[in-house]
Design an enzyme around this catalytic site. Structure first.
Site, PDB file in Angstrom:
ATOM      1  N   THR A 182       5.597 -11.542  14.606  1.00  0.00           N
ATOM      2  CA  THR A 182       6.032 -12.510  13.597  1.00  0.00           C
ATOM      3  C   THR A 182       6.543 -13.771  14.278  1.00  0.00           C
ATOM      4  O   THR A 182       6.244 -14.895  13.850  1.00  0.00           O
ATOM      5  CB  THR A 182       7.130 -11.900  12.698  1.00  0.00           C
ATOM      6  OG1 THR A 182       6.702 -10.612  12.286  1.00  0.00           O
ATOM      7  CG2 THR A 182       7.369 -12.757  11.485  1.00  0.00           C
ATOM      8  N   HIS A 184      11.112  -6.272 -13.868  1.00  0.00           N
ATOM      9  CA  HIS A 184      11.056  -7.529 -13.108  1.00  0.00           C
ATOM     10  C   HIS A 184      10.361  -7.273 -11.767  1.00  0.00           C
ATOM     11  O   HIS A 184       9.439  -7.992 -11.387  1.00  0.00           O
ATOM     12  CB  HIS A 184      12.458  -8.095 -12.884  1.00  0.00           C
ATOM     13  CG  HIS A 184      12.530  -9.148 -11.813  1.00  0.00           C
ATOM     14  ND1 HIS A 184      11.951 -10.384 -11.954  1.00  0.00           N
ATOM     15  CD2 HIS A 184      13.071  -9.135 -10.567  1.00  0.00           C
ATOM     16  CE1 HIS A 184      12.153 -11.097 -10.850  1.00  0.00           C
ATOM     17  NE2 HIS A 184      12.830 -10.361  -9.984  1.00  0.00           N
ATOM     18  N   HIS A 187      12.578   2.720   7.788  1.00  0.00           N
ATOM     19  CA  HIS A 187      13.732   1.819   7.799  1.00  0.00           C
ATOM     20  C   HIS A 187      14.248   1.532   6.387  1.00  0.00           C
ATOM     21  O   HIS A 187      15.296   0.939   6.235  1.00  0.00           O
ATOM     22  CB  HIS A 187      13.447   0.538   8.584  1.00  0.00           C
ATOM     23  CG  HIS A 187      12.441  -0.373   7.973  1.00  0.00           C
ATOM     24  ND1 HIS A 187      11.507  -1.047   8.708  1.00  0.00           N
ATOM     25  CD2 HIS A 187      12.211  -0.731   6.696  1.00  0.00           C
ATOM     26  CE1 HIS A 187      10.762  -1.780   7.901  1.00  0.00           C
ATOM     27  NE2 HIS A 187      11.163  -1.607   6.685  1.00  0.00           N
ATOM     28  N   HIS A 188      13.486   1.944   5.375  1.00  0.00           N
ATOM     29  CA  HIS A 188      14.003   1.814   4.011  1.00  0.00           C
ATOM     30  C   HIS A 188      14.912   2.983   3.655  1.00  0.00           C
ATOM     31  O   HIS A 188      15.463   3.022   2.563  1.00  0.00           O
ATOM     32  CB  HIS A 188      12.846   1.765   2.999  1.00  0.00           C
ATOM     33  CG  HIS A 188      11.953   0.573   3.170  1.00  0.00           C
ATOM     34  ND1 HIS A 188      12.167  -0.606   2.537  1.00  0.00           N
ATOM     35  CD2 HIS A 188      10.853   0.385   3.950  1.00  0.00           C
ATOM     36  CE1 HIS A 188      11.230  -1.483   2.888  1.00  0.00           C
ATOM     37  NE2 HIS A 188      10.432  -0.902   3.747  1.00  0.00           N
ATOM     38  N   ARG A 192      23.418  -3.390  -5.220  1.00  0.00           N
ATOM     39  CA  ARG A 192      22.372  -3.958  -6.072  1.00  0.00           C
ATOM     40  C   ARG A 192      22.200  -3.074  -7.309  1.00  0.00           C
ATOM     41  O   ARG A 192      22.751  -1.984  -7.384  1.00  0.00           O
ATOM     42  CB  ARG A 192      21.056  -4.076  -5.305  1.00  0.00           C
ATOM     43  CG  ARG A 192      20.472  -2.759  -4.866  1.00  0.00           C
ATOM     44  CD  ARG A 192      19.331  -2.933  -3.896  1.00  0.00           C
ATOM     45  NE  ARG A 192      18.115  -3.323  -4.588  1.00  0.00           N
ATOM     46  CZ  ARG A 192      16.874  -2.964  -4.204  1.00  0.00           C
ATOM     47  NH1 ARG A 192      16.708  -2.215  -3.135  1.00  0.00           N
ATOM     48  NH2 ARG A 192      15.820  -3.354  -4.864  1.00  0.00           N
ATOM     49  N   SER A 245      -7.688  -1.470  -9.659  1.00  0.00           N
ATOM     50  CA  SER A 245      -8.087  -2.871  -9.598  1.00  0.00           C
ATOM     51  C   SER A 245      -7.936  -3.410  -8.177  1.00  0.00           C
ATOM     52  O   SER A 245      -8.838  -4.074  -7.657  1.00  0.00           O
ATOM     53  CB  SER A 245      -7.230  -3.675 -10.577  1.00  0.00           C
ATOM     54  OG  SER A 245      -7.218  -5.024 -10.231  1.00  0.00           O
ATOM     55  N   SER A 246      -6.810  -3.085  -7.538  1.00  0.00           N
ATOM     56  CA  SER A 246      -6.577  -3.581  -6.183  1.00  0.00           C
ATOM     57  C   SER A 246      -7.614  -3.054  -5.210  1.00  0.00           C
ATOM     58  O   SER A 246      -8.101  -3.784  -4.346  1.00  0.00           O
ATOM     59  CB  SER A 246      -5.198  -3.140  -5.677  1.00  0.00           C
ATOM     60  OG  SER A 246      -4.198  -3.748  -6.417  1.00  0.00           O
ATOM     61  N   ASP A 275     -21.268 -16.145  -3.527  1.00  0.00           N
ATOM     62  CA  ASP A 275     -20.355 -15.487  -4.471  1.00  0.00           C
ATOM     63  C   ASP A 275     -19.725 -14.318  -3.747  1.00  0.00           C
ATOM     64  O   ASP A 275     -19.976 -14.119  -2.554  1.00  0.00           O
ATOM     65  CB  ASP A 275     -21.123 -14.997  -5.718  1.00  0.00           C
ATOM     66  CG  ASP A 275     -20.198 -14.869  -6.931  1.00  0.00           C
ATOM     67  OD1 ASP A 275     -19.105 -14.278  -6.792  1.00  0.00           O
ATOM     68  OD2 ASP A 275     -20.551 -15.371  -8.017  1.00  0.00           O
ATOM     69  N   GLU A 318       2.746  -2.594   1.824  1.00  0.00           N
ATOM     70  CA  GLU A 318       2.724  -3.450   0.643  1.00  0.00           C
ATOM     71  C   GLU A 318       3.450  -4.772   0.896  1.00  0.00           C
ATOM     72  O   GLU A 318       3.017  -5.833   0.435  1.00  0.00           O
ATOM     73  CB  GLU A 318       3.367  -2.698  -0.534  1.00  0.00           C
ATOM     74  CG  GLU A 318       3.643  -3.532  -1.773  1.00  0.00           C
ATOM     75  CD  GLU A 318       2.383  -3.983  -2.498  1.00  0.00           C
ATOM     76  OE1 GLU A 318       1.328  -3.362  -2.276  1.00  0.00           O
ATOM     77  OE2 GLU A 318       2.465  -4.941  -3.265  1.00  0.00           O
ATOM     78  N   LYS A 350       3.740 -15.947  15.384  1.00  0.00           N
ATOM     79  CA  LYS A 350       3.177 -16.756  14.290  1.00  0.00           C
ATOM     80  C   LYS A 350       4.005 -18.024  14.075  1.00  0.00           C
ATOM     81  O   LYS A 350       3.457 -19.118  13.981  1.00  0.00           O
ATOM     82  CB  LYS A 350       3.140 -15.939  12.998  1.00  0.00           C
ATOM     83  CG  LYS A 350       2.053 -14.892  13.032  1.00  0.00           C
ATOM     84  CD  LYS A 350       1.864 -14.273  11.674  1.00  0.00           C
ATOM     85  CE  LYS A 350       0.463 -13.737  11.531  1.00  0.00           C
ATOM     86  NZ  LYS A 350      -0.551 -14.774  11.404  1.00  0.00           N
ATOM     87  N   TRP A 386      11.978  -0.512  -9.363  1.00  0.00           N
ATOM     88  CA  TRP A 386      10.528  -0.606  -9.102  1.00  0.00           C
ATOM     89  C   TRP A 386      10.101   0.462  -8.103  1.00  0.00           C
ATOM     90  O   TRP A 386       8.944   0.813  -8.006  1.00  0.00           O
ATOM     91  CB  TRP A 386      10.138  -2.010  -8.631  1.00  0.00           C
ATOM     92  CG  TRP A 386      10.264  -2.247  -7.155  1.00  0.00           C
ATOM     93  CD1 TRP A 386      11.405  -2.541  -6.481  1.00  0.00           C
ATOM     94  CD2 TRP A 386       9.218  -2.198  -6.176  1.00  0.00           C
ATOM     95  NE1 TRP A 386      11.144  -2.689  -5.147  1.00  0.00           N
ATOM     96  CE2 TRP A 386       9.808  -2.482  -4.924  1.00  0.00           C
ATOM     97  CE3 TRP A 386       7.843  -1.955  -6.223  1.00  0.00           C
ATOM     98  CZ2 TRP A 386       9.069  -2.519  -3.737  1.00  0.00           C
ATOM     99  CZ3 TRP A 386       7.117  -1.982  -5.040  1.00  0.00           C
ATOM    100  CH2 TRP A 386       7.725  -2.253  -3.819  1.00  0.00           C
ATOM    101  N   TYR A 445       3.541  -6.384   3.614  1.00  0.00           N
ATOM    102  CA  TYR A 445       2.635  -7.263   4.356  1.00  0.00           C
ATOM    103  C   TYR A 445       1.418  -7.632   3.539  1.00  0.00           C
ATOM    104  O   TYR A 445       0.803  -8.673   3.783  1.00  0.00           O
ATOM    105  CB  TYR A 445       2.286  -6.632   5.707  1.00  0.00           C
ATOM    106  CG  TYR A 445       3.529  -6.578   6.551  1.00  0.00           C
ATOM    107  CD1 TYR A 445       4.053  -7.757   7.075  1.00  0.00           C
ATOM    108  CD2 TYR A 445       4.238  -5.406   6.726  1.00  0.00           C
ATOM    109  CE1 TYR A 445       5.243  -7.758   7.771  1.00  0.00           C
ATOM    110  CE2 TYR A 445       5.430  -5.402   7.423  1.00  0.00           C
ATOM    111  CZ  TYR A 445       5.923  -6.574   7.948  1.00  0.00           C
ATOM    112  OH  TYR A 445       7.102  -6.577   8.624  1.00  0.00           O
ATOM    113  N   HIS A 457       5.877  -0.145   2.688  1.00  0.00           N
ATOM    114  CA  HIS A 457       6.021  -1.133   3.740  1.00  0.00           C
ATOM    115  C   HIS A 457       4.760  -1.926   4.001  1.00  0.00           C
ATOM    116  O   HIS A 457       4.813  -3.153   4.056  1.00  0.00           O
ATOM    117  CB  HIS A 457       6.662  -0.615   5.018  1.00  0.00           C
ATOM    118  CG  HIS A 457       7.262  -1.779   5.730  1.00  0.00           C
ATOM    119  ND1 HIS A 457       8.460  -2.330   5.362  1.00  0.00           N
ATOM    120  CD2 HIS A 457       6.746  -2.610   6.666  1.00  0.00           C
ATOM    121  CE1 HIS A 457       8.670  -3.422   6.051  1.00  0.00           C
ATOM    122  NE2 HIS A 457       7.659  -3.624   6.851  1.00  0.00           N
ATOM    123  N   SER A 467      -1.512 -21.185   7.570  1.00  0.00           N
ATOM    124  CA  SER A 467      -2.288 -21.498   8.771  1.00  0.00           C
ATOM    125  C   SER A 467      -3.463 -22.429   8.460  1.00  0.00           C
ATOM    126  O   SER A 467      -4.050 -23.018   9.374  1.00  0.00           O
ATOM    127  CB  SER A 467      -2.821 -20.221   9.420  1.00  0.00           C
ATOM    128  OG  SER A 467      -1.752 -19.370   9.726  1.00  0.00           O
TER     129      SER A 467
END
Lengths: 541, 374
Positions: A330, A79, A304-305, A452, A171-172, A108, A257, A333, A144, A259, A255, A270
């Site tokens: 943040t 998932h 922090h993870h 979790r 690909s990315s 293009d 990732e 924004k 994951w 963002y 991390h 925006s």
């Protein structure tokens, strides 16, 4: 390019491009590829959603009713992987493909064939992930995050996942190179960087983040692969390795990732809020600087993870302070979006509703993120449902809601047809309520002590788990409604032809082309006068 | 499936009606039981309230604007943008708020990390899927596994036994500690990363294979406190709870005495020759405590994931190979060298002579001792 060659090239394209399946397999047109990305992402969103519903089904009541724990762990793992790498990221790449050339006045994307390749790598990668359920031992079940050494214990499904991640990463990277090159080199005359639409800015910064961190993830999973099969000991303490090193490498990717999935959403919102407030974005420059600061800070907060891994106090404090700092840009924004609405002339069509929903719920996810940054509190929250609630507020109400906002906003341009406003609003309110019913109680579950990634739980957690499961099924149903009662009928033109400018307050170039956007657009760059006039309406000089 | 859904719906309605249902809707953290846990709760509440206040303030402005500045209300768009004063204000104020949050948080971090001057040190080892506790000063050690019967957990056919009060949060041997003493925990793991969490103590620390990490708590009053593993550690991650029993000084001392006596009585006599029925009886206990999670009670394993022992080549082949595998592990099979010689001898004998396996031989603890380290 001379005029003659240009005309010849033009003839070649508009009359001879393949049709049917070959049109899509050999697609080099940014709109076709954007469409492919978006449909791929939506399909993966449904697959990942079904996995989520399997999880919520098992968690509906205490006890194991439907799935054995090993299968449950495969569901949670896949998932996460499918939603992150198969749904959210490709959806934003698809959006960038469709919209960037239109918005910056380019004919293009810069590398049309590489664009084809970066899309067509995705389906095989998704296939590897899906067939892993059928191999001996089943799919990867290490979460994951694939923490070693649990991931070195897995069966063949883990190898398939590793290869899928390699392919998705390639690909990315290619998609990102395309975005960077297009944005930096192919803007219309007169469109300086500081006159670009915000979505172009956030896509550009996101692309840089991806180029920086996708190889890091590839490195981490390759080390897992060699630990599994070639006798290395990167993460095996018995051979001199360090299991925690995997987490450092993973989150150095992980991390930024976060963002990568959030910044394009900021860009979309925006664009939308100024349109429906009929008022220019309040602080364009500070938005650009805030986005850049968030991107830079995202590289120094990965620890922090890992507060519960037992890092020294000095490291905990560093990562705590650095993470708290992210609240500043943040906040800037969010204040900017609200200042944009202030004294505006607001209407609330579906894209605006999703954008406002985004601002509210993303901010809530941001606040729980700030709470998670505080080490002593995080020690209690870490690896509980509080974290699950937090990142679903950021990724579902954040990234996903912004994608729906984008879909409604640009659907008239994509399809040439109006979407059904009442059904769109129903989709929004249904999603909004079901989302909160699903995920808000998870904060409580986490605080009360539910870890979790568990297939069964103590009876004291039963109440909110039932609520969350009911909400999840309602949320899933809302997305099926979107597909069959909004998206498909709109494509078929059930609700009439859309005007070229369906919205009053638009100030960007994509609305200067007809609806639906023709196969080729901006073969002749837009007039510099037009670019300057649009910029002036946004107060950009 | 339809039956189960009906069952679940009935439960939902019942939960809404009965008083016991309300316990299932706890919205805040568990009651803190240590000084440190109270400080952590204080930090949590400070953060929560500040966030709620800011959220309400900011979104009150937004919703006021949504209400007042609508086209439907006839409002005309103003045309302002960028205001240096406003932008500086909304950058500086958050910075000040953050500093206000960071200061008390930092003090608690430093307290959390201060594991010095402990009264008692206990080593905790995470295993798939149970905890091992070693009282380093007293030489007492034991395992702590889930005590909830499988009958209560597995409900695939809608006929699970009714769930006990401490469903999934009960163990056979709880960790016992004295009240009012600073207990330093040293954590490590045998196989993958686990995490030891007791919410009432605000202690959560990963147990990492090959590394030792430390943390501490000082429980104030006797009682039983429960927690769970919080790092995904494989199949039975959800089934390795933690139970800490805090006893008064005197009761703790009595308990420790008893444990020491038990340990002395249980110590293996390596020269004792065991009979087959003795080994089978002990082996069955050891098997149920350690092996059934993967290989299952009927020895059939889980096809494709965990191999069957019933009819396996190893369990019917040379006993030396069987012993070697159990001592050293292979792939997902962990090594079991931490079991005693008699436990290993018993469980291997049991595996070779149970279900359809009829190897007929028996393994003596002395042979296990001799094979260790080879």
């Amino acid at each position: 390019m001379t005029a003659a060659v240009h005309v010849h090239g033009h003839d070649d394209h508009s009359h001879a491009h393949p049709t049917g399946l070959m049109r899509w397999l050999t697609a080099t047109n940014h709109k076709d590829i954007g469409t492919l990305y978006l449909w791929f992402a939506f399909s993966m969103f449904l697959v990942g959603g079904v996995l989520a519903l399997m999880i919520r089904l098992e968690l509906f009541r205490p006890g194991l009713q439907f799935f054995r724990p090993e299968l449950f762990n495969q569901f949670t793992t896949l998932h996460g992987l499918i939603m992150v790498f198969g749904a959210i990221m490709p959806a934003f790449t698809g959006l960038a493909n469709w919209m960037l050339p239109l918005m910056i006045g380019a004919p293009d994307m810069a590398f049309a064939r590489m664009n084809n390749w970066s899309f067509w790598l995705l389906p095989p990668a998704a296939l590897l992930l899906l067939i892993s359920f059928a191999v001996p031992g089943g799919a990867a079940a290490a979460g994951w995050t694939m923490y070693a050494p649990l991931s070195t214990q897995m069966g063949m499904g883990m190898d398939l996942t590793i290869f899928a991640i390699h392919i998705l990463g390639m690909s990315s990277i290619m998609g990102s190179i395309n975005i960077v090159t297009t944005v930096l080199n192919m803007r219309a005359p007169g469109m300086t960087l500081m006159k670009m639409p915000m979505f172009a800015w956030t896509s550009l910064i996101t692309a840089y983040l991806l180029i920086a961190v996708a190889p890091v993830l590839a490195g981490a999973v390759t080390m897992v692969l060699t630990d599994r099969h070639f006798g290395t000991s990167f993460f095996k303490a018995a051979g001199g390795g360090d299991p925690v090193m995997f987490q450092h490498i993973f989150w150095f990717f992980g991390h930024p990732e976060v963002y990568i999935m959030a910044l394009p959403a900021f860009g979309v919102v925006s664009q939308i809020i100024p349109t429906f407030a009929r008022k220019p974005l309040f602080g364009y420059h500070s938005m650009v600087y805030a986005t850049s600061s968030i991107a830079l800070l995202s590289f120094i907060v990965w620890g922090h993870h890992m507060f519960a891994t037992g890092m020294p106090a000095a490291a905990q404090l560093f990562f705590m302070y650095a993470t708290m700092l992210i609240a500043v840009p943040t906040g800037v924004k969010v204040f900017n979006w609200i200042a944009t609405m202030w004294q505006g002339e607001m209407t609330f069509e579906t894209p605006m509703l999703f954008a406002i929903g985004f601002v509210c719920l993303f901010t809530m996810g941001g606040f729980s993120g700030l709470m998670l940054a505080i080490v002593p509190a995080d020690i209690q929250y870490q690896d509980t449902y509080f974290v699950v609630a937090h990142f679903h507020y950021v990724l579902v109400a954040g990234a996903l809601f912004s994608l729906f906002a984008a879909a409604y906003y640009w659907m008239p341009k994509w399809t040439g047809h109006n979407y059904p406003e009442a059904r769109g609003k129903l989709h929004f309110w249904w999603s909004m309520i079901a989302f909160n019913v699903t995920f808000f109680p998870m904060h409580f579950l986490g605080l009360a002590g539910m870890p979790r990634r568990i297939p069964d739980y103590a009876t004291q957690f039963a109440g909110f788990n039932e609520v969350a499961s009911l909400g999840a099924f309602a949320f899933g149903l809302a997305q099926v409604y979107f597909l069959f009662f909004v998206a498909i009928p709109t494509i078929r033109g059930k609700f009439g032809k859309a005007p070229d400018k369906p919205w009053e307050g638009v100030t960007t170039l994509e609305w200067e082309v007809p609806s639906p956007a023709p196969f080729h657009t901006w073969e002749t760059p837009p007039d510099e006068k037009l670019v300057n006039e649009l910029a002036a309406r946004q107060h950009l000089h | 499936m339809v039956y189960k859904l009906k069952h679940a719906m009935a439960g939902l309605i019942a939960a809404g009606w009965t008083g016991t249902g309300m316990a299932a809707y706890r919205t805040d953290m568990q009651e803190p039981q240590t000084e440190l846990a109270r400080r952590v709760l204080g930090i949590h509440e400070m953060m929560l309230y500040i966030c709620i206040v800011i959220f309400i303030a900011v979104f009150a402005v937004m919703f006021y604007s949504i209400y007042k500045h609508r086209k439907a209300a006839g409002h005309k768009a103003a045309n302002f943008h960028e205001n240096a004063t406003v932008e500086i204000v909304w950058t500086v104020i958050p910075v000040l708020i953050l500093i206000g949050m960071a200061w008390p948080a930092t003090r608690v971090v430093l307290a959390q990390k201060d594991t010095r001057s402990e009264d008692l040190t206990i080593k905790i080892t995470g295993y798939q899927w149970k905890w091992g506790y070693d009282y380093l000063q007293d030489g007492v050690s034991f395992y702590s596994s889930l005590a909830t019967p499988r009958k209560q957990i597995e409900d695939f056919h809608g006929n699970a036994a009714s769930k006990g009060e401490h469903y999934l949060l009960e163990v056979d041997n709880p960790l016992v500690v004295p009240a009012g003493k600073k207990v330093r925990l040293l954590l490590t793991a045998n196989d993958v990363i686990h995490s030891w969490w007791v919410p009432a103590f605000a202690v959560k620390q990963d147990a990492i294979p090959g590394f030792v990490r430390d943390t501490w708590f000082k429980a104030e009053k006797p009682g039983i406190y429960r927690g769970q593993c919080t790092e995904l550690c494989g199949k039975d991650h959800g089934f390795m709870p933690i139970v800490v029993e805090v006893k008064s000084q005197a009761e703790y001392a009595a308990w420790m005495d008893e444990q020491k006596k038990k340990a002395a009585a249980n110590r293996d006599d390596p020269n004792k020759q065991w009979s087959l029925p003795e080994l089978l009886a002990k082996g069955e206990q050891v098997y149920k405590a350690n092996c059934i999670a993967c290989h299952q009670e009927n020895g059939k394993g889980i096809p494709g994931t965990f191999p069957a022992l019933d009819g396996s080549k190893i369990a019917q082949g040379p006993v030396a190979d069987h012993l070697h595998l159990v001592l050293n592990g292979k792939n997902a099979m962990p090594k079991w060298a931490q079991l005693s010689d008699s436990e290993l001898a018993a469980v291997i004998t049991y595996e070779r002579n149970s279900w359809g396996n009829k190897a007929g031989d028996l393994l003596q603890p002395a042979a296990v001792k001799a094979a260790r380290g080879k």
